[in-house]
Design an enzyme around this catalytic site. Structure first.
Site, mmCIF file in Angstrom:
data_model
loop_
_atom_site.group_PDB
_atom_site.id
_atom_site.type_symbol
_atom_site.label_atom_id
_atom_site.label_comp_id
_atom_site.label_asym_id
_atom_site.label_seq_id
_atom_site.Cartn_x
_atom_site.Cartn_y
_atom_site.Cartn_z
ATOM 1 C CE1 TYR A 1 35.950 -28.185 2.694
ATOM 2 C CE2 TYR A 1 34.063 -29.645 2.867
ATOM 3 C CZ TYR A 1 35.358 -29.613 3.093
ATOM 4 O OH TYR A 1 36.199 -30.062 4.073
ATOM 5 C CG HIS B 1 35.863 -27.215 10.541
ATOM 6 N ND1 HIS B 1 37.136 -27.745 9.764
ATOM 7 C CD2 HIS B 1 36.171 -27.886 11.620
ATOM 8 C CE1 HIS B 1 37.579 -28.944 10.545
ATOM 9 N NE2 HIS B 1 37.011 -28.973 11.377
ATOM 10 C CG HIS B 2 39.195 -25.904 6.851
ATOM 11 N ND1 HIS B 2 38.414 -27.244 7.136
ATOM 12 C CD2 HIS B 2 39.561 -26.147 5.572
ATOM 13 C CE1 HIS B 2 38.293 -27.844 5.955
ATOM 14 N NE2 HIS B 2 38.735 -27.251 4.851
ATOM 15 C CG HIS C 1 34.520 -27.168 6.340
ATOM 16 N ND1 HIS C 1 35.518 -28.327 7.040
ATOM 17 C CD2 HIS C 1 33.316 -27.595 6.225
ATOM 18 C CE1 HIS C 1 34.448 -28.990 7.464
ATOM 19 N NE2 HIS C 1 33.514 -28.702 6.936
ATOM 20 C CG HIS D 1 42.728 -30.478 8.614
ATOM 21 N ND1 HIS D 1 42.183 -29.879 9.645
ATOM 22 C CD2 HIS D 1 41.669 -31.265 7.656
ATOM 23 C CE1 HIS D 1 40.786 -29.631 9.306
ATOM 24 N NE2 HIS D 1 40.550 -30.467 7.978
ATOM 25 C CG HIS E 1 37.266 -33.933 8.946
ATOM 26 N ND1 HIS E 1 36.393 -34.082 7.768
ATOM 27 C CD2 HIS E 1 37.700 -32.900 8.726
ATOM 28 C CE1 HIS E 1 36.467 -33.083 6.910
ATOM 29 N NE2 HIS E 1 37.446 -32.280 7.624
ATOM 30 C CG MET F 1 39.942 -34.533 4.984
ATOM 31 S SD MET F 1 39.985 -32.968 4.834
ATOM 32 C CE MET F 1 38.666 -32.416 3.755
#
Length: 609
Positions: A231, A263-264, A334, A413, A415, A475
């Site tokens: 992150y 990823h985000h 991320h 969202h 994982h 998550m």
């Protein structure tokens, strides 16, 4: 939030249809293609608005579009380094067994394309009904383009039914020529999967204001760390005296070649009570990161892989700038780097579109679900383990206006082990509205409970999966977009940590204290020590369903609204029995009878939070 109206088509008798189809297949066998020359009815060049990399190296790139009138998905697959063919398709959970596949292969002389399926052993078979229809194949300097289509529902029991929600796309690359479809050895392929939402909502693009300006929030020349999960935090400062504006749209800006690693991303605005924030450009978990950055939690934009540009409705915009607003922003990226690339540079971020012509409503973004904490965990070997995140009426009554709020969009969202996500609105213990649902992963409310439920599959794991930030952690999040804006930024929950420790004490007792699950050991370590028998699984499920929860009802400054801990069992039928069972179990009770008593007591605690 819109629905697609996707319904299963009426299917004719399979036996009759299969006989006809098999007869046709016996005549046609597989379609032999000349990869350079084949032509067909292909969509126009700008027909593919959705795009996602399939593999971590971006050698395979999928673009697609959806026709709801025709109930068809058009695919465009770019193979940047064509070899001797590939497999592309769908399966329930991303497995190569019992999968629905389009296959391109070469025997070294000719190339072949066809619709196939794999059995429970992963052996490929030609489908008696050819539903992947090749429209075009051509080479360019970029690589080989394949354009094909498939109906949502084909009435073929060997085909995947394309529905709303997450679809598990799988791919495999053929490194050597093969003489036939049956000669393809799936276990020897370089293969992988990607999760996408194929059926995108058919939302019309609102007209953008003429005075619209753009601003790019990008982290400059980041050298992505050579580890799987990073992150990255980068601070941005708006110009002095930047006036109040409304954000009306935002979209990702991804550095070319890094589409499979980013990823985000999120852009946060910092708390206005601080006059200044230190400039920082580095890992978010670094000991060098200034503590003050933890007060940058007001979400301005949130994007995840596979998402497109986000538009606000014409009556609302997200406010930033002006008096009472901090000029400091924090970009968080991320990076998911499973191949551990070294030296890869990145300058990705988010582009904001904003206007000085303020709209009627200030919009807000609220985060629902579970707190990112290891106290919420999924045992290994679970086919469908449920975790619930609560936004209780204790929070909504304090933080939301009496007239309620209007939700116009949400982003779900999880994982890697997430399978289904749903947020429901509950009033007086009864479900009233489904706020958003993804069964593979616009209500008004006030004084109500919002429950976000996530389902996980950990059948391929041998250790507990805990909540957290790593891609291998889990998550359960729903970013809710709404208006009018309130101070409520985050409304999430987690099981009370004290009661979780009582669970570990109980597990320890039943294992004769041969394993150390003492409070001095981290929660993650304690979960890794649990022997996952039926009793320990059932008790953990019941704990998550009935034990007290810790509520996080937060403002963007990370200051909590005055909300107390939510108690599930306000009037248990046998007061003190929980403590007696967990802390001082009756030695005359066997583990089985203890579990029965324990679950019976918990089953009586039916009052909502």
């Amino acid at each position: 939030m819109q629905t697609t109206g996707n319904k299963r088509a009426l299917c004719p008798s399979f036996r009759l249809r299969e006989v006809a189809s098999m007869y046709f297949t016996m005549i046609m066998v597989f379609l032999v293609i000349l990869v350079v020359a084949l032509q067909g009815t292909a969509p126009r060049e700008n027909y593919f608005p959705y795009k996602v990399p399939l593999d971590p190296q971006s050698f395979l790139e999928l673009s697609w579009n959806v026709s709801y009138p025709e109930q068809v998905v058009h695919f465009q697959l770019l193979v940047k380094e064509p070899k001797f063919g590939l497999l592309f398709g769908m399966s329930d959970r991303g497995e190569f067994e019992n999968a629905d596949l389009a296959v391109l292969w070469s025997d070294g002389h000719s190339s072949y394309f066809g619709d196939a399926w794999s059995d429970e052993k992963g052996q490929l078979h030609m489908d008696s009904q050819q539903d992947y229809q090749l429209l075009k194949a051509h080479r360019t300097p970029e690589g080989l383009y394949l354009v094909f289509k498939r109906a949502f529902s084909t009435c073929d029991p060997k085909d995947y039914l394309i529905e709303d929600g997450t679809v598990h796309l799988i791919y495999g690359i053929l490194e050597k020529p093969v003489r036939s479809l049956q000669a393809i050895n799936i276990s020897a392929l370089h293969k992988g999967l990607q999760r996408v939402q194929l059926l995108k909502p058919n939302i019309s693009t609102p007209e953008l204001p003429r005075d619209m300006k753009t601003m790019e929030i990008r982290a400059p020349d980041v050298v992505i760390p050579s580890q799987e999960t990073t992150y990255w935090c980068y601070m941005v400062e708006l110009p002095d005296s930047f006036p109040r504006h409304h954000i009306v749209m935002y979209e990702p800006v991804i550095t070319a070649g890094n589409e499979a690693i980013v990823h985000h991303m999120e852009v946060f605005q910092c708390a206005a009570e601080f006059d200044s924030f230190p400039h920082y450009n580095g890992p978010c978990d670094s000991k060098m990161k200034p503590d003050r950055l933890n007060y940058c939690r007001h979400v301005l934009a949130a994007w995840a892989m596979g998402a497109q540009a986000f538009y606000y409705p014409e009556e609302a915009g997200l406010a930033f700038g002006g008096p009472g607003s901090s000029k400091y922003l924090r970009l968080e990226i991320h990076y998911h780097n499973p191949l551990v690339f070294k030296g890869r540079q990145d300058s990705s971020g988010i582009r904001l579109y904003y206007t000085a012509t303020l709209r009627r409503y200030d919009a807000g973004i609220m985060e629902l679900g579970l707190v990112y904490t290891p106290v919420m965990a999924i045992p290994p070997g679970e086919a469908g383990f449920l975790l619930n995140g609560y936004c209780t009426d204790k929070c909504t009554q304090v933080a939301l206006p009496p007239a309620g709020i209007h939700i116009f969009a949400s982003q779900l969202h999880t994982h890697l082990t997430g399978r289904k996500v749903v947020t429901i609105l509950s009033r007086e213990g009864r479900e009233r509205e489904v706020v958003n649902a993804d069964n593979h992963y616009s209500p008004h409310f006030q004084g109500d409970v919002l429950i976000t439920t996530c389902m996980y599959n950990t059948e391929d794991r041998n250790q507990a999966t805990v909540g957290g930030f790593s891609i291998t952690d889990e998550m359960c999040v729903n970013y809710v977009h709404y208006y009018p804006q309130t101070q409520l930024e985050l409304c999430k929950s987690a099981v009370d940590s004290g009661y979780l420790q009582r669970y570990f004490n109980l597990v320890n007792r039943f294992n004769d204290e041969e394993i150390c699950m003492c409070p001095q050991t981290s929660v993650t370590q304690q979960f890794s020590s649990v022997p996952w028998n039926a009793f320990n699984r059932d008790v953990l499920k019941s704990l998550y369903d009935f034990a007290p929860i810790s509520m996080h009802c937060n403002k963007s400054s990370a200051v909590r609204f005055p909300v107390w801990r939510a108690i599930r069992c306000s009037n248990p039928p046998f007061p003190g029995l929980w403590n007696r069972l967990v802390l001082d179990p009756d030695p005359s009770l066997t583990s089985t009878s203890m579990c029965s008593h324990y679950l019976f007591v918990l089953s009586q605690c039916l009052e909502p939070c």
